[in-house]
Design an enzyme around this catalytic site. Structure first.
Site, PDB file in Angstrom:
ATOM      1  NE  ARG A  48      40.783  44.224  43.192  1.00  0.00           N
ATOM      2  CZ  ARG A  48      40.109  43.074  43.348  1.00  0.00           C
ATOM      3  NH1 ARG A  48      38.858  42.983  42.925  1.00  0.00           N
ATOM      4  NH2 ARG A  48      40.683  42.033  43.921  1.00  0.00           N
ATOM      5  CB  SER A 119      47.906  46.047  48.616  1.00  0.00           C
ATOM      6  OG  SER A 119      46.972  46.518  47.681  1.00  0.00           O
ATOM      7  CE  LYS A 148      40.317  45.007  46.692  1.00  0.00           C
ATOM      8  NZ  LYS A 148      41.671  45.532  46.954  1.00  0.00           N
TER       9      LYS A 148
END
Length: 233
Positions: A48, A119, A148
């Protein structure tokens, strides 16, 4: 082309200790962190590369390729967050998308039978993900997280109980603010595994941190009362 090549039992195993990381999440060489995490027993890795300081262009492709090869060498599934083009280019094992990324149905068309994670913040989003062809869902954030930059408010474990009481039967990995201290609670609440970034990427000893998380998960998964959904395939 679009026939799923991953089966529920294999996915549930892969989701146990699900490490997410980009180069900007590490306190030392990202490849070394990943190698040490693999040694500690992670069962799946998601690349990511997002947020402040994230690599782009050729630099992103290069580090992703090196991480992909490291995971392949050790037999750890490697998936890419959001960037479908990158996943196809480096022959990743799958893709994970959030609610604000490319639509799951479109991603499924592009990646064929590779692993697709989506998600979900609630039951409605989980049901939509299933209709779009998701192989598993990442539920959360369950606990408060600062990793995040665009994270939603924490939902708590109640959302997992709500999914247990609904018709959500595909594999689930808990996301957001998970540590070795609360990983067992997440599994008891109905998840098949836990995902995390800084619990390993910021650890002084990534191998030890991964091993501790694996133990926390497997000590609950090994009990007879673990996750009755798994027996309902």
């Amino acid at each position: 082309m679009n026939e799923h090549t991953w089966h529920d039992a294999a996915i549930r195993e892969a989701l146990q200790v699900y490490f997410i990381m980009g180069s900007n999440n590490c306190l030392k060489d990202p490849l070394l962190v990943l190698e040490e995490a693999i040694e500690g027993g992670i069962t799946l890795f998601q690349f990511r590369e997002k947020g402040t300081g994230a690599l782009k262009g050729e630099a992103k492709v290069e580090i992703a390729s090196r991480m992909r090869e490291l995971c392949r060498w050790h037999g750890v599934p490697f998936i890419v967050n959001d960037d479908v083009e990158l996943a196809i280019t480096i022959d990743a094992d799958g893709v994970h998308v959030g609610q604000e990324d490319e639509g799951a149905a479109a991603v499924r068309e592009r990646i064929g039978g590779k692993l697709l994670g989506v998600s979900a913040y609630n039951v409605a989003e989980a049901e939509a993900a299933i209709r779009s062809g998701a192989d598993y869902i990442g539920v959360g954030p369950l606990f408060t997280t600062q990793t995040k930059e665009d994270a939603k408010a924490a939902s708590g474990l109640l959302v997992l109980a709500e999914m247990q009481g609904s018709d959500i039967r595909i594999p689930i990995v808990g996301i957001g603010g998970i540590t070795a201290a609360n990983a067992g609670e997440v599994i008891r609440a109905g998840a098949d595994g836990v995902s995390f970034i800084t619990a390993i990427s910021h650890a002084e000893d990534p191998t030890g941190a991964a091993r501790e998380l694996l133990h926390a998960v497997q000590s609950v998964r090994g009990t007879s009362g673990y996750n009755l959904r798994a027996g309902e395939q």
